[in-house]
Scaffold this motif. Structure first.
Motif, PDB file in Angstrom:
ATOM      1  N   LEU A  24      -5.112  -2.378   5.748  1.00  0.00           N
ATOM      2  CA  LEU A  24      -5.013  -0.950   5.873  1.00  0.00           C
ATOM      3  C   LEU A  24      -4.431  -0.602   4.305  1.00  0.00           C
ATOM      4  CD1 LEU A  24      -3.352   0.259   9.019  1.00  0.00           C
ATOM      5  CD2 LEU A  24      -5.611   0.809   8.289  1.00  0.00           C
ATOM      6  N   PHE A  25      -3.288  -1.267   3.826  1.00  0.00           N
ATOM      7  CA  PHE A  25      -2.685  -0.926   2.969  1.00  0.00           C
ATOM      8  C   PHE A  25      -2.424  -1.943   1.825  1.00  0.00           C
ATOM      9  CE2 PHE A  25      -0.854   2.023   6.419  1.00  0.00           C
ATOM     10  CZ  PHE A  25      -1.716   3.279   6.178  1.00  0.00           C
ATOM     11  N   PRO A  26      -3.230  -2.746   1.469  1.00  0.00           N
ATOM     12  CA  PRO A  26      -3.096  -3.854   0.886  1.00  0.00           C
ATOM     13  C   PRO A  26      -1.816  -3.639  -0.568  1.00  0.00           C
ATOM     14  CG  PRO A  26      -5.418  -3.201   0.669  1.00  0.00           C
ATOM     15  CD  PRO A  26      -4.771  -2.238   1.080  1.00  0.00           C
ATOM     16  N   GLY A  27      -1.094  -4.753  -0.270  1.00  0.00           N
ATOM     17  CA  GLY A  27       0.109  -4.798  -1.177  1.00  0.00           C
ATOM     18  C   GLY A  27       1.256  -3.929  -0.862  1.00  0.00           C
ATOM     19  N   LEU A  28       1.223  -3.022   0.046  1.00  0.00           N
ATOM     20  CA  LEU A  28       2.062  -1.872   0.280  1.00  0.00           C
ATOM     21  C   LEU A  28       3.511  -2.884   0.834  1.00  0.00           C
ATOM     22  CD1 LEU A  28       3.069   0.963   0.348  1.00  0.00           C
ATOM     23  CD2 LEU A  28       2.382   0.913   2.760  1.00  0.00           C
ATOM     24  N   ILE A  38      -2.444   3.622  12.695  1.00  0.00           N
ATOM     25  CA  ILE A  38      -1.295   3.470  11.795  1.00  0.00           C
ATOM     26  C   ILE A  38      -1.484   4.496  10.761  1.00  0.00           C
ATOM     27  CG2 ILE A  38       0.010   1.924  10.548  1.00  0.00           C
ATOM     28  CD1 ILE A  38      -1.008  -0.230  12.344  1.00  0.00           C
ATOM     29  N   ARG A  39      -0.530   5.390  10.488  1.00  0.00           N
ATOM     30  CA  ARG A  39      -0.654   6.301   9.302  1.00  0.00           C
ATOM     31  C   ARG A  39       0.566   5.933   8.409  1.00  0.00           C
ATOM     32  NH1 ARG A  39      -4.530   9.534   8.925  1.00  0.00           N
ATOM     33  NH2 ARG A  39      -3.299  10.916   7.856  1.00  0.00           N
ATOM     34  N   LEU A  40       0.051   6.049   7.069  1.00  0.00           N
ATOM     35  CA  LEU A  40       1.059   5.961   5.904  1.00  0.00           C
ATOM     36  C   LEU A  40       2.158   6.616   6.066  1.00  0.00           C
ATOM     37  CD1 LEU A  40       1.534   4.485   3.272  1.00  0.00           C
ATOM     38  CD2 LEU A  40       0.389   6.310   2.179  1.00  0.00           C
ATOM     39  N   GLU A  41       2.434   7.714   6.562  1.00  0.00           N
ATOM     40  CA  GLU A  41       3.551   8.547   6.371  1.00  0.00           C
ATOM     41  C   GLU A  41       4.494   7.932   7.484  1.00  0.00           C
ATOM     42  OE1 GLU A  41       0.453   9.755   6.462  1.00  0.00           O
ATOM     43  OE2 GLU A  41       0.120  11.125   8.194  1.00  0.00           O
ATOM     44  N   GLU A  51       9.508  -6.262  -2.106  1.00  0.00           N
ATOM     45  CA  GLU A  51      10.279  -6.490  -3.203  1.00  0.00           C
ATOM     46  C   GLU A  51      11.302  -5.655  -3.744  1.00  0.00           C
ATOM     47  OE1 GLU A  51       7.459  -7.492  -6.643  1.00  0.00           O
ATOM     48  OE2 GLU A  51       9.282  -7.315  -7.944  1.00  0.00           O
ATOM     49  N   ALA A  52      10.913  -4.102  -3.627  1.00  0.00           N
ATOM     50  CA  ALA A  52      11.896  -3.409  -3.857  1.00  0.00           C
ATOM     51  C   ALA A  52      13.122  -3.498  -3.243  1.00  0.00           C
ATOM     52  CB  ALA A  52      11.257  -1.869  -3.634  1.00  0.00           C
ATOM     53  N   ALA A  53      13.034  -3.747  -1.886  1.00  0.00           N
ATOM     54  CA  ALA A  53      14.364  -3.639  -1.124  1.00  0.00           C
ATOM     55  C   ALA A  53      15.206  -5.118  -1.516  1.00  0.00           C
ATOM     56  CB  ALA A  53      13.950  -4.116   0.373  1.00  0.00           C
ATOM     57  N   LEU A  86       5.942   4.738   6.019  1.00  0.00           N
ATOM     58  CA  LEU A  86       6.950   5.013   5.078  1.00  0.00           C
ATOM     59  C   LEU A  86       8.178   5.522   5.534  1.00  0.00           C
ATOM     60  CD1 LEU A  86       4.659   6.390   2.078  1.00  0.00           C
ATOM     61  CD2 LEU A  86       5.728   4.082   2.430  1.00  0.00           C
ATOM     62  N   ALA A 139       5.205  -5.003  -2.025  1.00  0.00           N
ATOM     63  CA  ALA A 139       5.838  -4.116  -2.843  1.00  0.00           C
ATOM     64  C   ALA A 139       7.201  -3.444  -2.412  1.00  0.00           C
ATOM     65  CB  ALA A 139       4.987  -2.957  -3.292  1.00  0.00           C
ATOM     66  N   VAL A 140       7.208  -3.003  -1.067  1.00  0.00           N
ATOM     67  CA  VAL A 140       8.311  -2.425  -0.561  1.00  0.00           C
ATOM     68  C   VAL A 140       9.256  -3.565  -0.333  1.00  0.00           C
ATOM     69  CG1 VAL A 140       9.310  -1.371   1.598  1.00  0.00           C
ATOM     70  CG2 VAL A 140       7.320  -0.421   0.594  1.00  0.00           C
TER      71      VAL A 140
END
Lengths: 117, 117
Positions: free
Chosen positions: A98-102, A22-25, A108-110, A28, A105-106
């Motif tokens: 892999l990406f704690p909290g990501l 799994i890749r961050l890009e 919550e932003a949405a 996203l 955060a997304v």
């Protein structure tokens, strides 16, 4: 006969990246589309697997299938057939490892953006 | 003469979305490219404005310019000419006000992924 059944079942298995693939890009990119974000928010709110057919998106069935595939291939969701239903669920454990909290955060932003709109 | 100077300066002003025009999907799309993430991580690490010419990316100048434009038009960075240099900086205040914790979570995710690679 058992072999045929197994092969048939195998052909209905959907491809998923392993956690380490799994890749961050990719994550996203998957989250950068409003329809896909809509799906992810619904899955998060439901806190369980949902049938693809339970989503009522203002796009065609083939476009909906495409969005689910992008989410699955990026590692955001896991999909599996249960009988005739295709079920989808967020890969919360994998994403959090892999990406704690990501994802939180997304999401919550949405939510904030939806409240603004 | 003053008018000409003002007009010339005006023509070099770059278009930016107002804070309220910044969209989550645009921000996530901007961050979904490895080169653009590279730029954002460098800007975050520098904690100040940097000249575009200070980035050494393994892509052509026109591709670099394109990546900076996507970051600017999505609201992730602010760009301005200072003399002959085009300076770029993260819009930390705007992003934090709109989407608290989002950029920090994305940057941490990028750091974790870079450590894995």
């Amino acid at each position: 006969m058992a072999t045929v059944t197994a092969a048939a079942a195998g052909s209905r298995e959907l491809a998923h990246p392993a956690r380490t693939e799994i890749r961050l890009e990719g994550v996203l990119h998957a989250l950068s589309d409003p329809m896909r974000m809509h799906i992810v928010r619904d899955l998060s709110a439901a806190a369980t697997e949902l049938a693809c057919s339970s989503f009522e998106l203002p796009v065609s069935k083939s476009t909906t299938t495409h969005h689910f595939r992008v989410l699955r291939e990026s590692g955001v969701i896991r999909q599996a057939y249960r009988g005739t239903a295709k079920m989808s669920g967020l890969r919360l454990d994998d994403l959090e490892e892999l990406f704690p909290g990501l994802l939180a955060a997304v999401l919550e932003a949405a939510e904030r953006q939806a409240a603004r709109d």
